[in-house]
Enzyme design. Structure first.
Site, short mmCIF file in Angstrom:
data_model
loop_
_atom_site.label_atom_id
_atom_site.label_comp_id
_atom_site.label_asym_id
_atom_site.label_seq_id
_atom_site.Cartn_x
_atom_site.Cartn_y
_atom_site.Cartn_z
N HIS A 308 -55.55 -36.14 59.82
CA HIS A 308 -54.25 -36.48 59.26
C HIS A 308 -54.18 -37.99 59.06
O HIS A 308 -54.72 -38.75 59.85
CB HIS A 308 -53.12 -36.04 60.21
CG HIS A 308 -51.78 -35.96 59.55
ND1 HIS A 308 -50.99 -37.05 59.35
CD2 HIS A 308 -51.12 -34.90 59.02
CE1 HIS A 308 -49.88 -36.66 58.74
NE2 HIS A 308 -49.93 -35.39 58.52
N ASP A 366 -51.36 -27.39 59.15
CA ASP A 366 -51.90 -26.31 58.31
C ASP A 366 -52.90 -25.42 59.03
O ASP A 366 -53.27 -24.36 58.50
CB ASP A 366 -52.55 -26.93 57.07
CG ASP A 366 -51.51 -27.55 56.16
OD1 ASP A 366 -51.63 -28.73 55.82
OD2 ASP A 366 -50.52 -26.85 55.84
C1 SDX Z 1 -50.54 -32.21 55.27
O1 SDX Z 1 -48.98 -36.84 55.05
C2 SDX Z 1 -48.41 -35.85 55.63
O2 SDX Z 1 -47.50 -36.00 56.42
C3 SDX Z 1 -48.91 -34.50 55.18
C4 SDX Z 1 -48.39 -33.31 55.95
C5 SDX Z 1 -46.91 -33.09 55.71
O3 SDX Z 1 -46.28 -32.45 56.57
O4 SDX Z 1 -46.42 -33.48 54.63
O5 SDX Z 1 -48.63 -33.47 57.33
C6 SDX Z 1 -49.08 -32.03 55.50
O6 SDX Z 1 -50.92 -32.52 54.19
C7 SDX Z 1 -51.49 -32.08 56.43
C8 SDX Z 1 -52.96 -32.44 56.05
C9 SDX Z 1 -53.57 -31.19 55.44
N1 SDX Z 1 -54.92 -31.50 54.88
C10 SDX Z 1 -56.02 -31.01 55.42
O7 SDX Z 1 -56.07 -30.38 56.47
C11 SDX Z 1 -57.29 -31.30 54.62
C12 SDX Z 1 -58.39 -31.78 55.56
N2 SDX Z 1 -58.03 -33.11 56.07
C13 SDX Z 1 -58.60 -34.25 55.36
O8 SDX Z 1 -58.73 -34.06 53.98
C14 SDX Z 1 -57.95 -35.56 55.81
O9 SDX Z 1 -57.88 -35.54 57.17
C15 SDX Z 1 -56.59 -35.95 55.25
C16 SDX Z 1 -56.57 -35.90 53.78
C17 SDX Z 1 -55.54 -35.06 55.82
C18 SDX Z 1 -56.35 -37.38 55.71
O10 SDX Z 1 -57.25 -38.17 55.01
P1 SDX Z 1 -57.62 -39.61 55.50
O11 SDX Z 1 -56.39 -40.30 56.03
O12 SDX Z 1 -58.40 -40.30 54.46
O13 SDX Z 1 -58.51 -39.30 56.75
P2 SDX Z 1 -58.81 -40.28 57.85
O14 SDX Z 1 -58.68 -41.70 57.41
O15 SDX Z 1 -58.05 -39.86 59.05
O16 SDX Z 1 -60.35 -39.99 58.06
C19 SDX Z 1 -61.04 -40.72 59.00
C20 SDX Z 1 -62.44 -40.23 58.88
C21 SDX Z 1 -63.03 -40.32 57.46
O17 SDX Z 1 -64.42 -40.51 57.64
P3 SDX Z 1 -65.01 -42.03 57.48
O18 SDX Z 1 -64.63 -42.47 56.09
O19 SDX Z 1 -64.33 -42.84 58.58
O20 SDX Z 1 -66.48 -41.85 57.67
O21 SDX Z 1 -62.52 -38.84 59.22
C22 SDX Z 1 -63.05 -38.10 58.13
C23 SDX Z 1 -62.87 -38.94 56.88
O22 SDX Z 1 -63.88 -38.63 55.95
N3 SDX Z 1 -62.26 -36.88 58.04
C24 SDX Z 1 -62.77 -35.65 58.15
C25 SDX Z 1 -61.66 -34.79 58.04
N4 SDX Z 1 -60.55 -35.50 57.87
C26 SDX Z 1 -60.93 -36.80 57.86
N5 SDX Z 1 -64.02 -35.21 58.35
C27 SDX Z 1 -64.16 -33.85 58.42
N6 SDX Z 1 -63.15 -32.94 58.32
C28 SDX Z 1 -61.90 -33.40 58.13
N7 SDX Z 1 -60.89 -32.51 58.03
#
Ligand code: SDX
Length: 431
Positions: A308, A366
């Protein structure tokens, strides 16, 4: 140097300017940079808004490090346990919990806007039966402004309130109709004798040829799903609604833009992707393979429902939904549901994995919501629709707050990295 300011020095010119630091009720203070360009001729660059507050708001507070979520100051755990969705709608819209008279009046108003103009139902017939219900919702919500010319003046508080009621009241009817159309069943009209959540389930699942009943455990689970999804500060879809509404576009058009933003798999579309992911993994034995893929920077696979932008701790909503999933499955005699078991094992393994621990990737809202919705009988392609139904009140409350703050149109700038000025070349001059 005054206290509560941030002094920024441009080392190219030696110019130093103090910017005010403003503190809110909770959470990190902000440095107010409106005059930044005027003082330095520089823009700030923050493409993902990781360090940017887009507005002031009194509606929802998130502490991502501590895993805290408050609606108008009330902890989400307490609201999910003890409140009704209608009461949470009132709280988000007006800022206080209603007394009995206020609650009764609000429920009466919301209940008496649930029907759609009969001609709106013709929109559905223009879609293929296999259209994704979110595609239908985007279209039908946007089209509402074609029917409600009497309440489109965003500067008129009465119009704002009427439009708010219409959106909150009609979105369950629109969503249920999207589902009925996709399965070829007749539309079910709202029953004003039912509560908001009960009415939504009734419009989704009742059929003319059978008596409709539903377990109170399932109604409670759906109530919690809706309360937990109602608002979430300045997430992508809410920011979309605010920006669209800042142009003074009507609230129906702004809400339709929000539905479009929510649909993305990185945002509200993740709940649908979680179920697809669990079915693809299939068994606990294959969890390790997918965890490995999720950690591989070269592999686009992400563990859906994990991570997140704000929560770097367990999403408090996921904790509540995990328990609700267990309760629903036990109620249905499916305490050993393989998908739930697989989800919990996936969570356990990820939580012990150094990659997920160091990157602070926890289950988000989710991760478990799809398991509950599936158990209630909601098809996967309706999961994000349910999210949109619940989030509509948050979008409307944030839209109203944005208009009332009167900040004017939102118009970000950019760092231009394209071609410098050059003259046109006629065809025979080109390589
Ligand atoms: C919702 O914003 C909100 O409030 C949204 C929400 C709401 O109520 O409105 O909460 C609802 O959208 C929840 C999120 C649902 N999405 C998912 O579950 C999709 C999977 N999650 C990822 O796509 C990701 O975690 C995001 C999009 C949610 C957040 O993206 P970020 O902020 O770019 O992720 P981050 O900075 O926390 O990531 C840090 C690291 C990164 O790697 P590096 O670049 O540091 O090497 O963690 C990795 C990311 O690539 N990473 C993951 C991951 N999520 C982040 N690696 C593997 N699996 C994952 N799910």
């Amino acid at each position: 140097m005054a206290a509560n300011t941030l002094t920024i020095r441009d080392n190219r010119t030696g110019k130093e300017v103090e910017f005010p630091i403003e503190s809110g009720t909770e959470g990190p203070p902000v440095v107010a940079v409106e005059k930044f360009y005027k003082e330095f001729g520089l823009f700030t660059l923050d493409p993902g808004f990781r360090s940017t507050a887009s507005c002031k708001s009194k509606i929802t507070f998130i502490d991502g490090e501590a895993g805290v979520l408050l609606y108008r100051g009330y902890p989400i755990e307490q609201l999910a346990e003890s409140s009704s969705f209608a009461e949470v709608c009132y709280l988000l819209l007006y800022g206080e919990l209603p007394n009995q008279d206020q609650y009764n009046d609000f429920v009466h108003k919301v209940t008496h806007h649930t029907m759609l103009h009969e001609q709106i139902l013709n929109f559905y017939k223009g879609y293929r039966r296999d259209a994704h219900p979110m595609a239908i919702m985007v279209g039908v919500v946007g089209a509402l402004s074609a029917f409600y010319h009497d309440s489109l003046d965003v500067h008129n508080p009465r119009h704002r309130e009427i439009s708010a009621f219409r959106l909150i009241s009609k979105i369950p009817t629109i969503a249920a109709a999207s589902y009925k159309y996709s399965v070829g069943q007749p539309f079910v009209y709202p029953d004003n004798g039912k509560g908001y959540v009960e009415n939504f389930l009734y419009m989704l699942f009742s059929v003319p040829c059978a008596k409709y009943t539903i377990s109170p455990v399932l109604v409670r689970a759906m109530r919690q799903i809706m309360i937990l999804h109602a608002d979430h500060e300045q997430n992508a879809s809410t920011s979309t609604v605010r920006l669209a509404g800042s142009s003074q576009a009507n609230p129906f058009a702004a809400a339709s833009a929000g539905i479009g933003a929510l649909w993305g798999p990185a945002h509200g579309g993740a709940n649908e992707e979680v179920l697809s992911m669990l079915h693809e993994i299939g068994s606990v034995e294959r969890v390790g393979e997918y965890i490995k893929r999720a950690k591989d920077p070269k592999d686009p696979f992400r563990l859906m429902g994990f991570g997140h932008r704000v929560y770097k701790n367990y999403d408090p909503r996921a904790r509540i939904l995990k328990k609700a999933a267990h309760d629903v499955l036990v109620e249905l005699g499916r305490g050993n549901d393989p998908m739930f078991k697989l989800a919990m094992e996936l969570e356990r393994i990820a939580q012990e994995d150094e990659y997920f621990v160091t990157k602070k990737l926890y289950p988000n809202v989710d991760f478990y919501s799809g398991i509950i919705q599936s158990a209630i009988g909601i098809p996967t392609n309706m999961f994000t629709v349910i999210f949109a139904v619940a989030r509509m009140v948050g979008w409307v409350a944030q839209w109203k707050e944005m208009i009332e703050y009167g900040e004017g149109i939102g118009r970000p700038r950019q760092l231009y990295v394209g071609a410098a000025r050059r003259d046109y070349l006629f065809m025979n001059e080109r390589k």
